[in-house]
Motif scaffolding. Structure first.
Motif, PDB file in Angstrom:
ATOM      1  N   ASN A  82       0.849  -1.187   0.000  1.00 34.90           N
ATOM      2  CA  ASN A  82       0.000   0.000   0.000  1.00 34.90           C
ATOM      3  C   ASN A  82       0.891   1.245   0.000  1.00 34.90           C
ATOM      4  O   ASN A  82       1.796   1.375   0.828  1.00 34.90           O
ATOM      5  N   LYS A  83       0.640   2.159  -0.908  1.00 38.72           N
ATOM      6  CA  LYS A  83       1.432   3.389  -0.995  1.00 38.72           C
ATOM      7  C   LYS A  83       1.417   4.160   0.321  1.00 38.72           C
ATOM      8  O   LYS A  83       2.387   4.837   0.663  1.00 38.72           O
ATOM      9  N   ASP A  84       0.327   4.043   1.064  1.00 33.65           N
ATOM     10  CA  ASP A  84       0.193   4.751   2.343  1.00 33.65           C
ATOM     11  C   ASP A  84       0.170   3.768   3.509  1.00 33.65           C
ATOM     12  O   ASP A  84      -0.553   3.952   4.491  1.00 33.65           O
ATOM     13  N   ALA A  85       0.970   2.716   3.412  1.00 35.14           N
ATOM     14  CA  ALA A  85       1.004   1.685   4.453  1.00 35.14           C
ATOM     15  C   ALA A  85       1.350   2.304   5.811  1.00 35.14           C
ATOM     16  O   ALA A  85       2.334   3.031   5.928  1.00 35.14           O
ATOM     17  N   PRO A  86       0.569   1.998   6.850  1.00 33.48           N
ATOM     18  CA  PRO A  86       0.896   2.522   8.180  1.00 33.48           C
ATOM     19  C   PRO A  86       2.146   1.878   8.785  1.00 33.48           C
ATOM     20  O   PRO A  86       2.739   2.442   9.699  1.00 33.48           O
TER      21      PRO A  86
END
Length: 385
Positions: free
Chosen positions: A301-305
């Motif tokens: 995910n590009k915005d992986a937490p």
């Protein structure tokens, strides 16, 4: 994915996801993006080397301590062993939400939870869904150490997705409930299979069911450019009463509710092992008239937490250990050819794979996109009349 109701999104499943999304909507974005002392961010690292090496990536991932995944059934392609192996090796907890969700559920979770700590870190998508996720700008470019050994045509040049494991569409059959098990798509149309032929999901949302329709299309005069004959096949199956809308799962197989299931060979082979001790004689055939192979794809995910853990998970999956664990689940790993050459392939597990002939070919991105559109427009009508 066995076998479960894998990535086969059903209405109830979709509703469940909506509920989870609503509950998680209040989660704030985490402040745990790993950054090295010299300012390198895991969130933007495009390789382990780019982050300063595997040692730094492991350290950062352990600091994050958690990997959030979605739609990874433990009984799908040996994912349970992969999850346990990663957790044991690195001491990082893997949280798996909605394990029976579909590829589309995964994408929905990414888009609806952007900036939240409950967003998925990693994705395991049917290839057509990986392509669309990349087109939507949802995936981070990251090339695992073994990226160069992944066959051409099975990876995005930017590293936003790459194939991980795959297999062939097969016909699973409960030989104690079905007098003569079908071995071809043509067989499935015969009257003795009334109410017995199932898919493991909705092909507009499930990569495996999508493959089932594609294979039926190839068996019925279609091509990678023309999936319509596959829709026509299921329309015939519905009309003559052979198609059952019950989506096959381990539970439906064990109970005899789906005595014939069109599914990936590694899932059907897993059923055979899983239920042998319970008296289910599950036979597996790769139909000669509709041979269709496909792989699932990994992505970050590009915005992986948890960006470091997400990248370390990819490295683990493409390690010799990870690839052989998929093979033990009857799935063909993407690095199978290179591992065979290197002598690192588990030969015992490889020998147990369902037999097929010929060399697999794969639809292009454009062909898959077109097929998805045709399916989306025609599936409901095909099986409702």
């Amino acid at each position: 994915m066995t076998v479960s109701l894998p990535r086969a999104a059903v209405l109830s499943g979709s509703l469940a996801v909506v509920a989870v999304l609503a509950l998680s909507a209040c989660g704030a974005a985490p402040d745990n993006a790993s950054t090295t002392a010299d300012g390198k961010s895991a969130a933007t690292a495009t390789s382990a080397a780019d982050f300063g090496g595997m040692e730094k990536l492991v350290t950062a991932a352990k600091k994050e301590g958690t990997l959030h995944a979605i739609a990874l059934p433990r009984d799908w392609a040996n994912y349970g062993a992969l999850i346990d192996g990663f957790e044991k090796k690195y001491g990082i907890k893997i949280e798996v939400e909605n394990p029976d969700g579909s590829s589309q559920d995964e994408i929905n979770a990414v888009t609806s939870r952007k900036g939240q700590n409950r967003a998925p870190d990693v994705l395991d998508l049917g290839s057509s869904f990986a392509l669309s996720a990349a087109q939507q700008g949802l995936l981070a470019p990251y090339k695992v150490t073994a990226f160069g050994d992944i066959p051409e045509g099975q990876k995005d040049a930017q590293g936003r997705w790459y194939n991980d494991y795959g297999g062939y569409i097969s016909i699973g059959c409960d030989a104690k409930r079905v007098k003569t098990c079908p071995t071809t798509f043509a067989d499935l149309l015969k009257p003795q299979y009334k109410g017995q032929v199932a898919l493991n999901g909705n092909p507009t949302k499930s990569g495996s069911a999508f493959g089932g329709v594609y294979a039926a299309g190839l068996a019925s005069g279609g091509s990678f450019d023309d999936i319509q004959p596959g829709l026509d096949f299921f329309a015939k199956l519905k009309k003559n009463g052979n198609y059952t809308p019950v989506e096959s799962t381990p539970a439906t197989v064990e109970k005899g509710e789906t005595p014939i299931s069109i599914d990936w060979d590694y899932l059907n082979a897993g059923y055979a092992d899983e239920f042998e001790s319970k008296g289910v004689d599950w036979k597996v055939s790769v139909p000669s008239d509709g041979q269709f192979s496909q792989y699932y794809s990994q992505a970050v995910n590009k915005d992986a937490p948890h960006p470091a853990a997400a990248r370390l998970w990819q490295e683990y999956l493409y390690s010799t250990e990870g690839q052989n664990l998929w093979l033990k689940g009857y799935a063909r790993p993407a690095l199978m050819t290179s591992m065979e050459k290197a002598g690192t392939l588990d030969k015992t597990a490889a020998a147990k794979l369902p037999k097929v002939s010929g060399t697999p070919t794969f639809p292009t991105e454009a062909q898959q996109s077109k097929a998805k559109t045709v399916l989306g427009e025609g599936w409901a009508k095909a099986v409702s009349e």
